[in-house]
Enzyme design. Structure first.
Site, PDB file in Angstrom:
ATOM      1  N   ASP A 104       0.837  -1.200   0.000  1.00  0.00           N
ATOM      2  CA  ASP A 104       0.000   0.000   0.000  1.00  0.00           C
ATOM      3  C   ASP A 104       0.873   1.251   0.000  1.00  0.00           C
ATOM      4  O   ASP A 104       2.042   1.203   0.396  1.00  0.00           O
ATOM      5  CB  ASP A 104      -0.887   0.034   1.260  1.00  0.00           C
ATOM      6  CG  ASP A 104      -1.878  -1.121   1.281  1.00  0.00           C
ATOM      7  OD1 ASP A 104      -2.197  -1.646   0.209  1.00  0.00           O
ATOM      8  OD2 ASP A 104      -2.314  -1.488   2.396  1.00  0.00           O
TER       9      ASP A 104
HETATM   10  N1  URA Z   1      -1.267  -5.985   3.728  1.00  0.00           N
HETATM   11  C1  URA Z   1      -1.752  -4.727   3.731  1.00  0.00           C
HETATM   12  O1  URA Z   1      -2.809  -4.465   4.292  1.00  0.00           O
HETATM   13  N2  URA Z   1      -1.064  -3.783   3.115  1.00  0.00           N
HETATM   14  C2  URA Z   1       0.129  -4.006   2.483  1.00  0.00           C
HETATM   15  O2  URA Z   1       0.727  -3.083   1.949  1.00  0.00           O
HETATM   16  C3  URA Z   1       0.614  -5.321   2.507  1.00  0.00           C
HETATM   17  C4  URA Z   1      -0.089  -6.293   3.122  1.00  0.00           C
END
Ligand code: URA
Length: 238
Positions: A104
Site C-alpha cells: 500500500d
Molecule cells: N497488507 C496490507 O494491508 N497492506 C500491504 O501493503 C501489505 C499487506
C-alpha cells in the site's frame, strides 16, 4: 542473436538514432573490433561489448530490493503520485522493471522489483506458499484469541477466506500492540483487513521478509540495491 542497436538501447545507452551516431563515430567495439554496422547481429551473452572504452555488463534481468518509503505507489505508472519505479536510476528503469506484488501507499519495507515475469509469477502466486512477513503496530491489545483466529483463517469483509496466517505478539497493551504477521497470499489490503475482521486497526505496517529473504536493514527508506547472486538463489528456491 539480436541487433546491436536494439541491445544497447534496451540497456539505456540512448535511442537507436543516438546509437547509430555512436557507432559511426567509432565508439563501439565488439569482440575487440570497432563496429561499423549498428544493425550487427550478435549474442550479447557471449560477445564482449565496449562503449567509449568501457566494457558493458550485459544482463537480461535485474532483481532489485527496495526499502519502500511511505507515500509512494507500488506501480510502474501513476497519474498523480510518485511510483517506486520513479525512484530508480535511469539505467535500471531501462530494463522496464515492475514491482513484485504490491505494498500500500503507506506501507514501508521490503519490495522486490524485477523484469523477470516468471519469477514474479512464482513469488506472488499463493500456490507456491511464499511467506511474507510484516511487522505491524495495532491500535489495541492483540491477544491469544486473535492468534487462533489468524491460524484458523480470517474471513474478510467481502467473504474471502484467508489461508492460515501466523500472528506473533511482541508487545501488547491496551494502548496498542507490536506484532509480526506471516501471510502466504497478497490480497488487497490483506493484513489491514485481517485486523479489521477482529475489530482492530493497523496503524503502521512494514514488510520485513519476502520468502527467505530479509530486508537489508542498511537500506534507508527510498534506497534500493541489486540482489546478490546468493540472495537471488535464496529467492528462487523459496
Ligand atoms: N497488507 C496490507 O494491508 N497492506 C500491504 O501493503 C501489505 C499487506
Amino acid at each position: 542473436m539480436e541487433r546491436l542497436d536494439k541491445i544497447l538501447s534496451n540497456l539505456g545507452y540512448g535511442s537507436r538514432k543516438e546509437i547509430k551516431a555512436l557507432v559511426k563515430a567509432g565508439g563501439v567495439v565488439v569482440d575487440d573490433k570497432v563496429v561499423k554496422d549498428n544493425g550487427l547481429q550478435l549474442d550479447p551473452e557471449k560477445s564482449k561489448i565496449v562503449i567509449n572504452g568501457e566494457e558493458i555488463f550485459y544482463r537480461k534481468y535485474i532483481y532489485l530490493m527496495m526499502n519502500k518509503p511511505d507515500g509512494v505507489i507500488s506501480a510502474t505508472f501513476d497519474n498523480r503520485d510518485e511510483t517506486v519505479i520513479d525512484l530508480l536510476y535511469i539505467e535500471h528503469q531501462a530494463f522496464e522493471p515492475f514491482p513484485v506484488g504490491r505494498l500500500d501507499k503507506d506501507t514501508v519495507g521490503l519490495l522486490l522489483i524485477t523484469n523477470d515475469g516468471e519469477l514474479n509469477h512464482k513469488l506472488i502466486s499463493p500456490k507456491w506458499h511464499v511467506d511474507k512477513v510484516y511487522y505491524a503496530e495495532i491500535d489495541k491489545a492483540v491477544n491469544e484469541q486473535d492468534i487462533k483466529a489468524f491460524e484458523k483463517g480470517i474471513v474478510l469483509d467481502d467473504g474471502y477466506e484467508c489461508m492460515s496466517a501466523k500472528l506473533e505478539i511482541e508487545e501488547s497493551t491496551e494502548e496498542g500492540s507490536k506484532v509480526l504477521v506471516t501471510v502466504q497470499e497478497g490480497k488487497y489490503h490483506q493484513v489491514k483487513r485481517m485486523f479489521e475482521a477482529v475489530g482492530k486497526k493497523v496503524v503502521y505496517l512494514r514488510r520485513i521478509k519476502f520468502g527467505n529473504l530479509p530486508l537489508d536493514e542498511s537500506l534507508k527508506e527510498g534506497e534500493y540495491r541489486e540482489l546478490t547472486e546468493e540472495e537471488l538463489n535464496v529467492l528462487i528456491n523459496c
